[in-house]
Write a protein that holds these residues in place. Structure first.
Motif, PDB file in Angstrom:
ATOM      1  N   VAL A 142      26.388  56.940   1.348  1.00 24.43           N
ATOM      2  CA  VAL A 142      25.548  57.362   2.167  1.00 24.43           C
ATOM      3  C   VAL A 142      25.969  58.217   3.059  1.00 24.43           C
ATOM      4  N   CYS A 143      27.054  58.283   3.563  1.00 26.92           N
ATOM      5  CA  CYS A 143      27.834  59.406   4.109  1.00 26.92           C
ATOM      6  C   CYS A 143      27.695  60.905   3.503  1.00 26.92           C
ATOM      7  N   GLU A 144      28.000  60.818   2.228  1.00 28.90           N
ATOM      8  CA  GLU A 144      27.781  61.943   1.445  1.00 28.90           C
ATOM      9  C   GLU A 144      26.472  62.714   1.419  1.00 28.90           C
ATOM     10  N   LYS A 145      25.443  61.865   1.330  1.00 31.12           N
ATOM     11  CA  LYS A 145      24.324  62.355   1.384  1.00 31.12           C
ATOM     12  C   LYS A 145      23.809  62.825   2.816  1.00 31.12           C
ATOM     13  N   LEU A 146      24.070  62.182   3.642  1.00 31.32           N
ATOM     14  CA  LEU A 146      23.885  62.592   5.019  1.00 31.32           C
ATOM     15  C   LEU A 146      24.563  64.092   5.412  1.00 31.32           C
ATOM     16  N   LYS A 147      25.731  64.210   4.828  1.00 24.67           N
ATOM     17  CA  LYS A 147      26.295  65.333   5.231  1.00 24.67           C
ATOM     18  C   LYS A 147      25.887  66.526   4.177  1.00 24.67           C
ATOM     19  N   ASP A 178      16.221  57.196   5.591  1.00 22.98           N
ATOM     20  CA  ASP A 178      14.702  57.280   5.918  1.00 22.98           C
ATOM     21  C   ASP A 178      14.701  57.410   7.345  1.00 22.98           C
ATOM     22  N   ILE A 179      15.304  56.620   8.324  1.00 25.09           N
ATOM     23  CA  ILE A 179      15.535  56.582   9.603  1.00 25.09           C
ATOM     24  C   ILE A 179      15.873  58.067   9.893  1.00 25.09           C
ATOM     25  N   CYS A 180      17.075  58.531   9.771  1.00 22.59           N
ATOM     26  CA  CYS A 180      17.424  59.818   9.867  1.00 22.59           C
ATOM     27  C   CYS A 180      16.618  60.879   9.438  1.00 22.59           C
ATOM     28  N   SER A 181      15.737  60.952   8.431  1.00 17.01           N
ATOM     29  CA  SER A 181      14.747  61.781   8.223  1.00 17.01           C
ATOM     30  C   SER A 181      13.630  61.881   9.353  1.00 17.01           C
ATOM     31  N   LYS A 182      13.399  60.930   9.897  1.00 12.66           N
ATOM     32  CA  LYS A 182      12.268  60.979  10.801  1.00 12.66           C
ATOM     33  C   LYS A 182      12.551  60.846  12.376  1.00 12.66           C
ATOM     34  N   VAL A 183      13.761  60.469  12.621  1.00 12.91           N
ATOM     35  CA  VAL A 183      14.092  60.146  13.931  1.00 12.91           C
ATOM     36  C   VAL A 183      15.363  60.897  14.227  1.00 12.91           C
ATOM     37  N   SER A 184      15.469  61.319  15.589  1.00 14.34           N
ATOM     38  CA  SER A 184      16.737  61.943  16.076  1.00 14.34           C
ATOM     39  C   SER A 184      17.779  60.963  16.337  1.00 14.34           C
ATOM     40  N   VAL A 185      18.874  61.121  15.705  1.00 10.97           N
ATOM     41  CA  VAL A 185      20.072  60.070  15.900  1.00 10.97           C
ATOM     42  C   VAL A 185      21.216  60.871  16.414  1.00 10.97           C
ATOM     43  N   ASP A 186      22.023  60.198  17.256  1.00  5.74           N
ATOM     44  CA  ASP A 186      23.072  60.856  17.782  1.00  5.74           C
ATOM     45  C   ASP A 186      24.321  60.547  17.168  1.00  5.74           C
ATOM     46  N   PRO A 196      21.326  69.444   5.413  1.00  2.70           N
ATOM     47  CA  PRO A 196      21.555  70.347   6.514  1.00  2.70           C
ATOM     48  C   PRO A 196      20.841  69.609   7.780  1.00  2.70           C
ATOM     49  N   LYS A 197      19.677  68.896   7.698  1.00  4.65           N
ATOM     50  CA  LYS A 197      19.215  68.329   8.843  1.00  4.65           C
ATOM     51  C   LYS A 197      19.848  67.085   9.347  1.00  4.65           C
ATOM     52  N   THR A 198      20.655  66.703   8.447  1.00  9.52           N
ATOM     53  CA  THR A 198      21.477  65.408   8.894  1.00  9.52           C
ATOM     54  C   THR A 198      22.876  65.607   9.133  1.00  9.52           C
ATOM     55  N   ALA A 199      23.440  66.947   8.394  1.00 13.75           N
ATOM     56  CA  ALA A 199      25.006  66.982   8.351  1.00 13.75           C
ATOM     57  C   ALA A 199      25.757  66.943   9.546  1.00 13.75           C
ATOM     58  N   HIS A 200      25.156  67.198  10.799  1.00 17.76           N
ATOM     59  CA  HIS A 200      25.989  67.195  11.800  1.00 17.76           C
ATOM     60  C   HIS A 200      26.002  65.934  12.802  1.00 17.76           C
ATOM     61  N   ILE A 201      25.287  64.865  12.431  1.00 17.35           N
ATOM     62  CA  ILE A 201      25.107  63.613  13.034  1.00 17.35           C
ATOM     63  C   ILE A 201      26.647  62.992  12.694  1.00 17.35           C
ATOM     64  N   PRO A 202      27.270  62.576  13.625  1.00 20.55           N
ATOM     65  CA  PRO A 202      28.744  61.978  13.688  1.00 20.55           C
ATOM     66  C   PRO A 202      28.554  60.861  13.012  1.00 20.55           C
ATOM     67  N   VAL A 203      29.262  60.412  12.286  1.00 20.41           N
ATOM     68  CA  VAL A 203      29.444  58.861  11.523  1.00 20.41           C
ATOM     69  C   VAL A 203      30.709  58.335  11.569  1.00 20.41           C
ATOM     70  N   VAL A 204      30.693  57.109  12.020  1.00 25.21           N
ATOM     71  CA  VAL A 204      31.762  56.187  12.105  1.00 25.21           C
ATOM     72  C   VAL A 204      31.689  55.222  11.344  1.00 25.21           C
ATOM     73  N   MET A 205      32.739  54.986  10.215  1.00 27.39           N
ATOM     74  CA  MET A 205      32.739  53.705   9.274  1.00 27.39           C
ATOM     75  C   MET A 205      33.501  52.646   9.990  1.00 27.39           C
ATOM     76  N   VAL A 206      32.508  51.582   9.845  1.00 25.56           N
ATOM     77  CA  VAL A 206      33.068  50.322  10.696  1.00 25.56           C
ATOM     78  C   VAL A 206      33.136  49.383   9.655  1.00 25.56           C
ATOM     79  N   THR A 207      34.165  49.057   8.900  1.00 23.50           N
ATOM     80  CA  THR A 207      34.510  48.332   7.649  1.00 23.50           C
ATOM     81  C   THR A 207      35.606  47.355   7.823  1.00 23.50           C
TER      82      THR A 207
END
Length: 456
Positions: free
Chosen positions: A64-69, A40-48, A72-83
């Motif tokens: 979550v990562c699969e949905k982001l990628k 929801d946040i990524c659909s409304k706000v620019s995230v780096d 097209p609007k969020t596919a190029h936001i870098p994702v770091v999994m911290v787990t």
């Protein structure tokens, strides 16, 4: 470096810890308790950059990562999994889902911050290219981008590794996705990277007498290899080298012993990102060309003329060299449009432009001024030479009929030309152009199909 980082974790203590670390580095931090809130946040706000936990209720980090990628609007936001997950299979699964990195808790602070800063730089570069490419989309270059995406060639990877056995293992893992060029001499590899066409460079830090980071630094300093992603192979426990490598601009790293599946996925991620950025750069370049090129004739347009003429004029005055300019107008062009239609008129304009190209010298600049008027700028050209060039152009236009493809009609076309030179005392590029325009006016009213020099 300012950037907005989104921390996604269902455990408040973990969120607070990461938030404190990021705020200390002056990042703007957003937080989310679960995957739904993240999307929801990524659909409304620019995230780096997104720091994403995996084990969360409702929707885990992989999904979550699969949905982001996939968006097209969020596919190029870098994702770091911290787990807390630490199995190789989990790491590969996260990378396959589209994550840019997979860090196991407890996370080394320096390594995390270096990774975040590296990804922020990468995101900012992509964002800048995307912004510049928006014009390309608005003027119909989507087809170009789509064709480029479909026409991807087999990737080419340069592997720089000091040991034959590890060279062979890495090359064997990557042969299904790329052509591999393997080298064990770092200095020779620098020349190979500058002369070849590679999509990825892998540097193994196993050299006995050479600093692998120096090679990475040199690759980043060369124009030809500056935008080629670099993946560094590092020993376990080499966190300090990883931090320094990311600061130097290395795109990714993998720890030894190398897991072939992880290596494959990391390389595919870098290749995908490079192709995307290459397509953006191509569209930006085409946009620039379109912005200064007349779409019908292929000559430079009025916008380019206005900018470039001033530069050439100022340079000529500063160096004490002559500059001449010629304006030519197709005689009775309106009658062509009225009699044969605008398609015929376009044919005449294109052929006229082609004859200009065949007549002017390599150093001259030909532009479409507007309508049926064209301008030729002639650097280092005295009035006598300019007159000869203008007369040659007039003759080339008149000597052969213009053939209309649509009906085979042969049209006799003539042109009137006026020219001026800095030798005549023009004090600005605008004045030089006006002098040539007045000479053209005299040529038109003096009977057409002639060359007239501006009065000194």
């Amino acid at each position: 470096m300012t950037a907005r980082i989104l921390v996604v974790d269902d455990i408040p203590a973990n969120v607070k810890l990461l938030e404190a670390r990021l705020l200390a580095e002056y990042f703007d931090v957003l937080t989310a308790e679960n995957g739904y809130e993240c999307l929801d946040i990524c659909s409304k706000v620019s995230v780096d950059v997104i720091l994403l936990d995996i084990m969360m209720p409702g929707m885990d980090g992989f999904e979550v990562c699969e949905k982001l990628k996939s968006n097209p609007k969020t596919a190029h936001i870098p994702v770091v999994m911290v787990t807390a997950l630490d199995q190789p299979a989990d790491r590969v699964r996260g990378l396959r889902a589209g994550a840019d990195d997979f860090l196991t808790k407890p996370v080394n602070d320096m390594q995390l911050m270096a990774r975040v800063k590296s990804l922020v730089r990468l995101k900012m570069l992509s964002d800048e290219l995307k912004l510049r490419a928006e014009t390309a989309r608005s003027i119909g270059l989507e087809d170009h981008l789509a064709r480029a995406a479909q026409a991807e060639e087999v990737a080419s990877i340069l592997l720089v590794d000091g040991r034959a056995n590890s060279q062979e293992r890495i090359a064997r893992a990557l042969r299904p996705i790329a052509d591999i060029t393997a080298m064990n001499d770092p200095q020779a590899a620098i020349f190979e990277a500058a002369e070849g066409h590679f999509d990825l460079i892998i540097v193994n830090s196993n050299f006995d007498d050479y600093d692998a980071l120096r090679l990475c630094s040199q690759l980043r300093s060369l124009e030809r290899s500056r935008f080629i992603p670099v993946l560094l192979v590092v020993d376990q426990g080499g966190e300090s080298m990883v931090v320094r490598a990311l600061e130097l601009g290395v795109n990714d790293y993998i720890l030894r012993p190398v897991d072939p599946n992880e290596l494959l996925v990391r390389c595919l991620t870098q290749l995908k990102r490079k192709r995307y950025n290459d397509r953006l750069r191509d569209s930006v370049q085409q946009t620039i060309e379109l912005a200064v090129t007349d779409g019908l004739t292929g000559l430079n347009n009025r916008r380019y003329l206005d900018k470039h003429l001033k530069l050439l004029f100022d340079r000529a005055i500063a160096r004490g060299r002559p500059l001449s300019i010629c304006i030519t107008d197709i005689d009775r062009f309106k009658s062509v449009n009225d009699t044969y239609g605008h398609d015929a008129g376009d044919e005449v304009l294109k052929e006229f432009a082609a004859r200009i190209r065949s007549t002017v010298r390599g150093a001259d600049l030909a532009c479409r001024f507007g309508g049926e008027e064209f301008v030729v700028i002639m650097p280092d050209t005295l009035p006598d030479t300019a007159a000869a060039i203008a007369e040659r152009l007039r003759h080339v236009v008149e000597s052969q009929p213009f053939q209309l493809r649509q009906n085979g009609t042969a049209l006799t076309i003539t042109a009137s030309l006026g020219f001026s030179s800095t030798i005549g005392g023009a004090e600005s590029a605008e004045q030089l152009l006006k002098q040539a325009d007045r000479a053209l006016y005299e040529a038109k009213h003096g009977g057409r199909n002639r060359v007239v020099a501006a009065a000194a």
